[in-house]
Write a protein that holds these residues in place. Structure first.
Motif, PDB file in Angstrom:
ATOM      1  N   UNK A   1       0.097  13.186  -7.761  1.00 58.03           N
ATOM      2  CA  UNK A   1      -0.799  14.245  -7.320  1.00 58.03           C
ATOM      3  C   UNK A   1      -0.041  15.522  -6.965  1.00 58.03           C
ATOM      4  N   UNK A   2       1.093  15.377  -6.273  1.00 52.47           N
ATOM      5  CA  UNK A   2       1.824  16.540  -5.795  1.00 52.47           C
ATOM      6  C   UNK A   2       3.032  16.870  -6.675  1.00 52.47           C
ATOM      7  N   UNK A   3       3.208  16.092  -7.743  1.00 53.95           N
ATOM      8  CA  UNK A   3       4.339  16.334  -8.620  1.00 53.95           C
ATOM      9  C   UNK A   3       5.677  16.177  -7.917  1.00 53.95           C
TER      10      UNK A   3
ATOM     11  N   UNK B   1       0.827  -1.195   0.000  1.00 57.44           N
ATOM     12  CA  UNK B   1       0.000   0.000   0.000  1.00 57.44           C
ATOM     13  C   UNK B   1       0.866   1.252   0.000  1.00 57.44           C
ATOM     14  N   UNK B   2       1.992   1.182   0.733  1.00 56.64           N
ATOM     15  CA  UNK B   2       2.901   2.319   0.768  1.00 56.64           C
ATOM     16  C   UNK B   2       3.387   2.651  -0.638  1.00 56.64           C
ATOM     17  N   UNK B   3       3.823   1.605  -1.334  1.00 52.47           N
ATOM     18  CA  UNK B   3       4.288   1.793  -2.709  1.00 52.47           C
ATOM     19  C   UNK B   3       3.241   2.492  -3.547  1.00 52.47           C
ATOM     20  N   UNK B   4       2.038   1.959  -3.426  1.00 51.97           N
ATOM     21  CA  UNK B   4       0.947   2.504  -4.227  1.00 51.97           C
ATOM     22  C   UNK B   4       0.653   3.952  -3.858  1.00 51.97           C
ATOM     23  N   UNK B   5       0.622   4.223  -2.543  1.00 50.58           N
ATOM     24  CA  UNK B   5       0.286   5.578  -2.100  1.00 50.58           C
ATOM     25  C   UNK B   5       1.374   6.559  -2.505  1.00 50.58           C
ATOM     26  N   UNK B   6       2.629   6.111  -2.423  1.00 44.08           N
ATOM     27  CA  UNK B   6       3.736   6.992  -2.808  1.00 44.08           C
ATOM     28  C   UNK B   6       3.611   7.353  -4.287  1.00 44.08           C
ATOM     29  N   UNK B   7       3.311   6.340  -5.098  1.00 43.15           N
ATOM     30  CA  UNK B   7       3.114   6.615  -6.535  1.00 43.15           C
ATOM     31  C   UNK B   7       1.968   7.596  -6.751  1.00 43.15           C
ATOM     32  N   UNK B   8       0.882   7.312  -6.029  1.00 39.96           N
ATOM     33  CA  UNK B   8      -0.323   8.120  -6.210  1.00 39.96           C
ATOM     34  C   UNK B   8      -0.043   9.585  -5.851  1.00 39.96           C
ATOM     35  N   UNK B   9       0.595   9.798  -4.675  1.00 43.98           N
ATOM     36  CA  UNK B   9       0.810  11.178  -4.255  1.00 43.98           C
ATOM     37  C   UNK B   9       1.955  11.848  -5.013  1.00 43.98           C
ATOM     38  N   UNK B  10       2.880  11.036  -5.524  1.00 44.90           N
ATOM     39  CA  UNK B  10       3.897  11.619  -6.402  1.00 44.90           C
ATOM     40  C   UNK B  10       3.228  12.266  -7.609  1.00 44.90           C
TER      41      UNK B  10
ATOM     42  N   UNK C   1       2.765  13.261   5.325  1.00 41.18           N
ATOM     43  CA  UNK C   1       4.218  13.197   5.125  1.00 41.18           C
ATOM     44  C   UNK C   1       4.611  13.815   3.787  1.00 41.18           C
ATOM     45  N   UNK C   2       3.781  13.623   2.782  1.00 45.61           N
ATOM     46  CA  UNK C   2       4.087  14.155   1.448  1.00 45.61           C
ATOM     47  C   UNK C   2       4.144  15.677   1.453  1.00 45.61           C
ATOM     48  N   UNK C   3       3.258  16.259   2.239  1.00 38.13           N
ATOM     49  CA  UNK C   3       3.217  17.720   2.269  1.00 38.13           C
ATOM     50  C   UNK C   3       4.494  18.260   2.902  1.00 38.13           C
TER      51      UNK C   3
END
Lengths: 465, 122
Positions: free
Chosen positions: A334-336, A323-332, A369-371
């Motif tokens: 989303x947030x560029x 899930x982490x992998x997926x979320x990191x891809x997703x937010x990458x 964390x992404x922010x």
């Protein structure tokens, strides 16, 4: 040639059957050389049959289990058939094809062992489906490799094809709505709407007009007809979330809709047909609610047709890295950003957390964390403080050096003294020791007595022995 | 020159990605070694062979990914072969490996153009 002995003549009806089935069938002799190879086997392996007779089966099938786990060898050794063993084979185009392989022994008319028969079924479609669900863009990102979820994925296509009511159970945040969406998307009515209603969010009167709609003039301000969610979902799927939260009165109305497949909009004279597929979800234990008479038994039976349980994230921790992998891809996206991964510390924290909010909680953490993260790796300082505080005690739960006997004794004495308001006679009696022993212990253990003890005379000074 | 052959019962193992052993042959000294590969994923397999100084690998079926990492590790891959190891080895030293009898049934196109399988999973 030995192989000729069990080639089936083309005139034999058996040959026609063998040729028409979709499972690959091949027979081998005792030297693992192929003697029969049906059309489906040709198609799956991509090898024309005139090329295979007399070849070793492993060179033609090229399966992942030939070497270590050959079903034919096993069945020839044990005499027991092997059923549906998962593997993949390489076809002649170099592509991997997932298959399920079964094997059993082959005997001649006298019962003498002459070889084995192996059948293999192409699982590409199933795998493709599973992949789509797992990787999941078209099914709204359900991601899991846990066994319990895989089992769920396995039965999902069959459930989607049926029109039965589905009940999805699971804690808040596990993705019940995603599952409902997957069922809708896999079903025959995927082009029709999927309508979600959170039954817990609306009071009865509103829920009723929301679900069934109303006619102009049904009540003040009802100037125009308003179609309900059942009408919007016509031909598609209606997803009733938090079904456990609806009132008894509403339950009766829902029961009628499910039973009779009709409903009456507020203020309407005629019934309308209900043509949507119904999926319900709840995070509550409906059986317990039924026992407490807060949920109607008849409605419970009506919705408990196909029951799917989504396990909480803490029961499938193996999914966290995925899930982490997926979320990191997703937010990458989303947030560029170009965050690559989380640090080992973060992963450890996450793996040890119980996630009461399940996947939703994990997602919120990662978004937080992404922010904050400006580098390539998410570190602990990027996680919310609240989370660290919550998890850190867990981490600090490294066993402390055991307390000494004296510490334990001191604690016990103090608590007993406190219980008897520092009255030493009663404390000694309660502990079953002599008063003098108690005094000795108090001194030895360095317990400080309060100014005022339990004896009723407040003026009495504490006699420190 | 060191070559590796995926080995199973004296034959070329049917699937490189799953083979438990490779036989290492030093063509200059004739020295033979065996390397266990059980349980290793494609990347690790390539790394083991590269560290062992292998220049060529003879094997049966191979996944596009394994082929890619091996090639990237500088190892020449002769895939989609079958038959007894001794004969394949002999053919390799004589430059006869292209003889169709060493090609897995139905896999001539892959022997001619190993990249063909690469369209998958890349």
């Amino acid at each position: 040639m030995q192989s000729a002995q069990f080639r089936i003549p083309a005139s034999d009806p058996l040959a026609t059957i063998l040729e028409s089935i979709t499972e690959g069938v091949m027979t081998v002799d005792l030297d693992d050389k192929i003697t029969t190879f049906n059309r489906a086997a040709e198609k799956m392996t991509g090898v024309p049959r005139h090329n295979v007779f007399g070849q070793r089966c492993s060179d033609v099938l090229r399966s992942s289990i030939c070497e270590a786990n050959c079903p034919l060898r096993e069945t020839l050794e044990t005499g027991e058939p092997v059923i549906a063993r998962r593997a993949y084979i390489f076809n002649a185009a170099g592509h991997r094809i997932p298959v399920s392989i079964s094997a059993s022994t082959l005997r001649d008319a006298d019962g003498k062992l002459i070889g084995g028969v192996e059948t293999f079924r192409d699982l590409s479609v199933v795998e493709e489906l599973r992949k789509t669900i797992t990787v999941g863009y078209s099914f709204e990102d359900i991601i899991s490799k846990s066994l319990s979820m895989r089992k769920l994925f396995d039965i999902l296509p069959a459930i989607a094809r049926s029109n039965a009511v589905v009940m999805i159970e699971g804690e808040s945040g596990v993705g019940k709505e995603l599952l409902a969406r997957a069922i809708h998307n896999l079903g025959p009515n995927k082009d029709k709407p999927l309508v979600s209603v959170n039954c817990g969010a609306l009071p009865d009167s509103l829920l009723e007009s929301e679900l069934f709609g109303y006619k102009a003039g049904a009540f003040t301000d009802a100037r125009k007809d308003k179609p309900g969610r059942f009408a919007v979902a016509a031909g598609g799927t209606i997803f009733l979330d938090e079904i456990g939260d609806v009132s008894m009165a509403m339950q009766v109305r829902l029961l009628r809709v499910l039973q009779e497949k009709v409903y009456t909009p507020l203020g309407a004279v005629h019934e309308e047909p209900m043509t949507a597929r119904v999926i319900v979800a709840t995070h509550r234990d409906l059986e317990a609610l039924v026992e407490q008479e807060k949920f109607r038994l008849d409605l419970y039976f009506r919705i408990n047709v196909m029951r799917l349980t989504v396990p909480p994230l803490r029961d499938r921790r193996e999914d966290i890295p995925l899930l982490l992998d997926h979320l990191i891809q997703k937010y990458n996206r989303l947030y560029g950003k170009r965050i690559a991964t989380v640090s080992a510390d973060v992963l450890t924290l996450l793996m040890h957390h119980d996630f009461p909010g399940n996947v939703r909680e994990l997602e919120n953490l990662i978004e937080h964390a992404f922010i904050l993260c400006t580098g390539l790796v998410i570190n602990t300082e990027h996680l919310p403080l609240r989370f660290i505080e919550q998890v850190a005690p867990d981490q600090a739960a490294i066993p402390q050096p055991p307390e000494s006997f004296e510490d334990v004794e001191r604690k016990h004495l103090i608590s007993t003294l406190e219980k008897y308001k520092w009255h030493r006679d009663r404390t000694a009696r309660a502990l079953g020791i002599h008063k003098a022993t108690l005094f000795r212990k108090i001194k030895k253990l360095g317990i400080e007595l309060p100014e005022q003890d339990g004896r009723s005379n407040p003026a009495a000074t504490v006699a420190k022995p | 020159m060191r070559i590796a052959i995926s080995e199973w019962n004296e034959m070329i193992s049917p699937v490189f990605d799953e083979t438990g052993t490779v036989r290492l042959v030093n063509l200059d000294t004739g020295e033979i070694q065996r390397l266990p590969l059980s349980g290793l994923a494609a990347g690790a397999r390539a790394e083991v062979l590269r560290t062992a100084g292998v220049s060529d690998l003879l094997c049966g079926a191979i996944s596009p990914f394994a082929l890619k990492v091996l090639t990237m590790s500088g190892i020449r891959v002769h895939a989609w072969l079958h038959g007894p190891i001794d004969r394949a080895l002999q053919a390799f030293t004589h430059g006869d490996l292209d003889d169709p009898r060493f090609t897995m049934p139905g896999c001539q196109a892959l022997r001619d153009n190993p990249e063909q399988g690469m369209v998958e999973e890349t």
